[in-house]
Write an enzyme that holds these catalytic residues in place. Structure first.
Site, PDB file in Angstrom:
ATOM      1  N   ALA A  10      67.221  15.771 -64.740  1.00 18.32           N
ATOM      2  CA  ALA A  10      67.983  16.299 -65.886  1.00 18.32           C
ATOM      3  C   ALA A  10      67.661  17.777 -66.145  1.00 18.32           C
ATOM      4  O   ALA A  10      68.495  18.656 -65.949  1.00 18.32           O
ATOM      5  CB  ALA A  10      67.699  15.459 -67.123  1.00 18.32           C
ATOM      6  N   SER A  38      70.074  14.787 -59.964  1.00 16.51           N
ATOM      7  CA  SER A  38      71.104  14.830 -60.999  1.00 16.51           C
ATOM      8  C   SER A  38      71.676  13.468 -61.344  1.00 16.51           C
ATOM      9  O   SER A  38      72.868  13.235 -61.241  1.00 16.51           O
ATOM     10  CB  SER A  38      72.239  15.765 -60.515  1.00 16.51           C
ATOM     11  OG  SER A  38      73.187  15.930 -61.525  1.00 16.51           O
ATOM     12  N   CYS A  42      69.051   7.201 -68.162  1.00 18.36           N
ATOM     13  CA  CYS A  42      69.390   6.405 -69.340  1.00 18.36           C
ATOM     14  C   CYS A  42      70.462   5.364 -69.047  1.00 18.36           C
ATOM     15  O   CYS A  42      70.656   4.423 -69.815  1.00 18.36           O
ATOM     16  CB  CYS A  42      69.871   7.311 -70.466  1.00 18.36           C
ATOM     17  SG  CYS A  42      68.696   8.608 -70.860  1.00 18.36           S
ATOM     18  N   VAL A  79      56.571  19.194 -53.815  1.00 18.16           N
ATOM     19  CA  VAL A  79      55.674  20.343 -53.954  1.00 18.16           C
ATOM     20  C   VAL A  79      54.280  19.793 -54.192  1.00 18.16           C
ATOM     21  O   VAL A  79      54.058  19.065 -55.157  1.00 18.16           O
ATOM     22  CB  VAL A  79      56.118  21.257 -55.110  1.00 18.16           C
ATOM     23  CG1 VAL A  79      55.131  22.392 -55.315  1.00 18.16           C
ATOM     24  CG2 VAL A  79      57.518  21.800 -54.845  1.00 18.16           C
ATOM     25  N   ASN A 305      67.890  18.164 -71.150  1.00 13.56           N
ATOM     26  CA  ASN A 305      69.038  19.027 -70.888  1.00 13.56           C
ATOM     27  C   ASN A 305      68.997  20.295 -71.738  1.00 13.56           C
ATOM     28  O   ASN A 305      69.247  21.390 -71.246  1.00 13.56           O
ATOM     29  CB  ASN A 305      70.337  18.269 -71.158  1.00 13.56           C
ATOM     30  CG  ASN A 305      70.836  17.556 -69.916  1.00 13.56           C
ATOM     31  OD1 ASN A 305      71.536  18.143 -69.099  1.00 13.56           O
ATOM     32  ND2 ASN A 305      70.446  16.312 -69.738  1.00 13.56           N
ATOM     33  N   LYS A 361      72.225  -1.191 -97.707  1.00  8.65           N
ATOM     34  CA  LYS A 361      73.244  -1.668 -96.779  1.00  8.65           C
ATOM     35  C   LYS A 361      74.423  -0.724 -96.779  1.00  8.65           C
ATOM     36  O   LYS A 361      74.837  -0.233 -97.827  1.00  8.65           O
ATOM     37  CB  LYS A 361      73.714  -3.049 -97.203  1.00  8.65           C
ATOM     38  CG  LYS A 361      72.936  -4.141 -96.545  1.00  8.65           C
ATOM     39  CD  LYS A 361      73.762  -5.420 -96.388  1.00  8.65           C
ATOM     40  CE  LYS A 361      72.934  -6.447 -95.641  1.00  8.65           C
ATOM     41  NZ  LYS A 361      73.399  -7.807 -95.860  1.00  8.65           N
ATOM     42  N   TYR A 426      86.741  10.843 -95.390  1.00  5.34           N
ATOM     43  CA  TYR A 426      87.062   9.495 -95.881  1.00  5.34           C
ATOM     44  C   TYR A 426      88.508   9.130 -95.617  1.00  5.34           C
ATOM     45  O   TYR A 426      89.434   9.866 -95.935  1.00  5.34           O
ATOM     46  CB  TYR A 426      86.801   9.380 -97.380  1.00  5.34           C
ATOM     47  CG  TYR A 426      87.500   8.185 -97.986  1.00  5.34           C
ATOM     48  CD1 TYR A 426      87.194   6.890 -97.537  1.00  5.34           C
ATOM     49  CD2 TYR A 426      88.495   8.332 -98.943  1.00  5.34           C
ATOM     50  CE1 TYR A 426      87.858   5.790 -98.052  1.00  5.34           C
ATOM     51  CE2 TYR A 426      89.159   7.233 -99.473  1.00  5.34           C
ATOM     52  CZ  TYR A 426      88.842   5.959 -99.023  1.00  5.34           C
ATOM     53  OH  TYR A 426      89.499   4.875 -99.509  1.00  5.34           O
TER      54      TYR A 426
END
Lengths: 449, 449
Positions: A10, A38, A42, A79, A305, A361, A426
């Site tokens: 990444a 690349s 995830c 490396v 990233n 809630k 809304y």
């Protein structure tokens, strides 16, 4: 100028692309010890479950794609040492085992992180896996298609463990999670975690808390059971070690590059290490918690990233800064989405704040609009002044929206009073008339001094 | 102390509830000229389409519910005049037509807004409707069930018009929209609106732009056609007037209460009118645009609730402030969600900013995760300093999430540079690795001086 980037998942690939864009005249080389570059780690749990039907889909770009931009990608090259005085790397071709010395002008370490694997009896048995990279995925896929495991044990109740529990459920594998802590998801406050625990149980996941992995039992070289520290024996033909990850810092350490308090590579806001000319980005380095100002290690793909972009810009001659993180994270397990940003109430206390909090809630639509779903929102603020310190959202529906509103509020250093009058969008299909976070902020404000 | 609230839909009922919570000892009376109180007008299009299966569902609370808290609700009572010197109202019982005088200590005007209806030939024909309140809903429902209209014309291509176009499509009513402006959705920038226009056409909605309503033709008292200013005749057995609303300010005006530049009632941040002791909240009053600092009239349900809360607190002895709005709005038409916050690029120019902008495609999930949906995001910033000024998001998927992140960013006065390193929640089912707004902010930053 030759820029060498060690690691090509990444942060490394992002840094390469950015450096090239800043100045296409630089020579840019990526060394990557895996066969793939690349890719999106995830996405791995979803490839295992089959939600993503082809593992190749999570590979974003091929070495040829980079070559078109003049970025050279060497896969299966490791490396093995950095000589900073000479500005020279020792690089090993993992196919031929030959080594060569390569000069660099600027260097970016993007060596990532790797799973912590305890050195216990039976750890090398077949059927014992970690899930971190494309090779792990290959091992998983082979195991699943050839051995058809029926009983899995996941060691560790973190994000990966809980994502995998869902993946295994999709595959009709009976799953037990073993967690050494006394509860799942220790970054969350206790009262928020219980519904997740219950939801896992409802989905036939067994959970053993306060107990660790002691040893693995095998037969004919294959794992057959997990033995816990308390002596429990759990039959298993698949064991996943998901107790956490650690930064890959051996190479940096051997080269005398300073590590930070978290054990990851120390960098400044330009992503430069304490060794001038050598930068680091992604899971191998630490960053700053923007609320506490303290070092934090946050090995996540999006942060990698962001950091890669900054390191890439700076290594190419620019002057970008990465300001740090709020610790935002999200994942899905079964029907629940679990998300956090900023400090938990406990973390806020530990950091010296005097937090107040509210749990309420919420719902993602007007209460009369069909299909609405519910979640619990916890909002945490500093008792003095009411600055928001963190949020946790767990449930169904727009959990991701709520956490991103909260994360943006933290970025703006907003207070309860600010959020109480936020002008959020809304309409009945998208929100109750007052968003849950607005209502929560209003109530929380009344708890301030 | 006796607090009287004139109007009992959104702002009025919210103010009553808040005032009662602040000090339950006050006497609180709501006069409402309709038969219903406390309903969600924003839900009306969905009741018409049948998405909400019962109109009673959008009524949130009944007078009895308020009575339990000691709040007296008088429905079908109209306040016909205010005598501020005597602190006295003239109130008419709309059932008995009897009038009485009622004293007050504090007053809140929450008289709302009503549709603009042009005084043209045929406007009183049967089949010509507006959609604003529960009575309108009754007329709609009666018409739909008894006359089974086949061809509708909607006058006006604003939110309500486009929401209704979808509702009518659900009911298999062929729909034409007539809009006097040369494009739909004038608050949005031109390039953002074309996909919405195209999407309406794809759904068999006809659109006539740059043409106004001239007269309505009828037969036996029922509408049969619309004639436009250019002379077009469009057959219709249902015509909806949706060209906009205007604040109900006659009562205030007659009482000498000052109106603002927008024509709505002027209030300070405490929601108090220029006549001390008389407050106003909701669609009848204006507010402040938090970016330009100029008066703005924003007749929306969520704003009415926020303002009602502030007016209710202050009228009861508190000291709350409503800081104004960013002009955030969202609606759905067919498969598209259309959302805006802050200034459009055009509005930013008109307000004296030197805006820069970017339009980019975004998606709501990692590109390899199934089921992802796309939208277009326009981000607008001030060329000097890069402060974000506005955003528009149109498409499918998490449009509501994007606009709320942007709205929160405006609240925090964030710049492109701030947003470029926002710590938003990433996991493949919820976002690409870098959120579209992060990428857009980064590119926009490069356009600044």
């Amino acid at each position: 100028m030759r820029i060498i980037i060690i690691g090509g998942v990444a942060a490394g690939t992002k840094a390469a692309a950015k450096a090239h864009r800043v100045d296409p005249n630089h020579e840019i080389i990526i060394y990557q010890d895996e066969a793939e570059v690349s890719y999106s780690a995830c996405g791995l749990p979803y490839v295992i479950s089959g939600v993503i039907d082809d593992g190749r889909k999570i590979v974003i770009r091929q070495p040829e794609d980079f070559a078109k931009e003049g970025i050279k990608v060497y896969t299966r090259y490791r490396v093995t040492s950095i000589d900073n005085a000479k500005q020279q790397l020792r690089v090993k071709n993992l196919e031929s085992n030959s080594e060569e010395l390569v000069d660099y002008d600027r260097l970016i370490l993007a060596t990532g992180a790797c799973p912590i694997v305890p050195n216990i009896e039976g750890i090398s048995l077949e059927g014992v896996l970690t899930l971190r990279n494309i090779s792990d995925l290959g091992r998983f896929k082979t195991l699943l298609t050839t051995m058809h495991p029926k009983k899995a044990v996941i060691i560790g109740a973190g994000y990966i463990g809980l994502e995998l529990a869902e993946s295994f459920h999709e595959l009709n594998i009976k799953t037990t999670i073993i967690e050494k802590a006394t509860r799942i998801l220790p970054k969350f406050d206790t009262e928020m975690v219980q519904p997740v625990h219950d939801h896992l149980l409802e989905n036939q996941v067994e959970i053993i808390l306060g107990d660790g992995l002691d040893k693995l039992h095998g037969e004919n070289g294959r794992v057959i059971a997990v033995e816990t520290e308390s002596g429990k024996m759990i039959p298993a033909d698949l064991v996943v070690i998901a107790i956490g990850v650690k930064p890959n810092v051996e190479l940096a350490k051997a080269a005398g590059i300073e590590l930070g308090k978290t054990g990851a590579i120390a960098v400044d806001s330009r992503m430069e290490t304490r060794t001038p000319g050598i930068f680091a980005a992604g899971d191998c380095c630490e960053t700053v918690n923007r609320i506490t100002g303290k070092p934090i290690w946050m090995p996540l793909g999006d942060i990698a990233n962001l950091q890669g972009r900054v390191a890439g810009e700076n290594v190419a001659g620019g002057n970008a800064h990465f300001p740090g993180v709020f610790g935002t994270a999200i994942f899905k397990t079964f029907k629940l989405t679990v998300a956090i940003t900023g400090l938990s109430e406990q973390a806020a206390q530990e950091a010296g704040f005097k937090p107040v909090s509210i749990v309420m809630k919420g719902t993602d639509r007007a209460r009369y609009y069909p299909g609405r779903q519910e979640y619990a929102l916890k909002l945490i603020a500093d008792r003095q002044g009411g600055r928001l310190l963190g949020a946790q959202v767990i449930g169904s529906g727009n959990v991701d929206k709520m956490i991103d509103i909260a994360a943006t509020a933290l970025l703006g250093k907003l207070t309860c009073a600010d959020m109480e009058n936020a002008d959020l969008a809304y309409s009945p299909p998208f929100s109750p008339v007052l968003s849950t976070i607005i209502v929560a902020a209003g109530i929380l404000k009344s708890k301030l001094v």
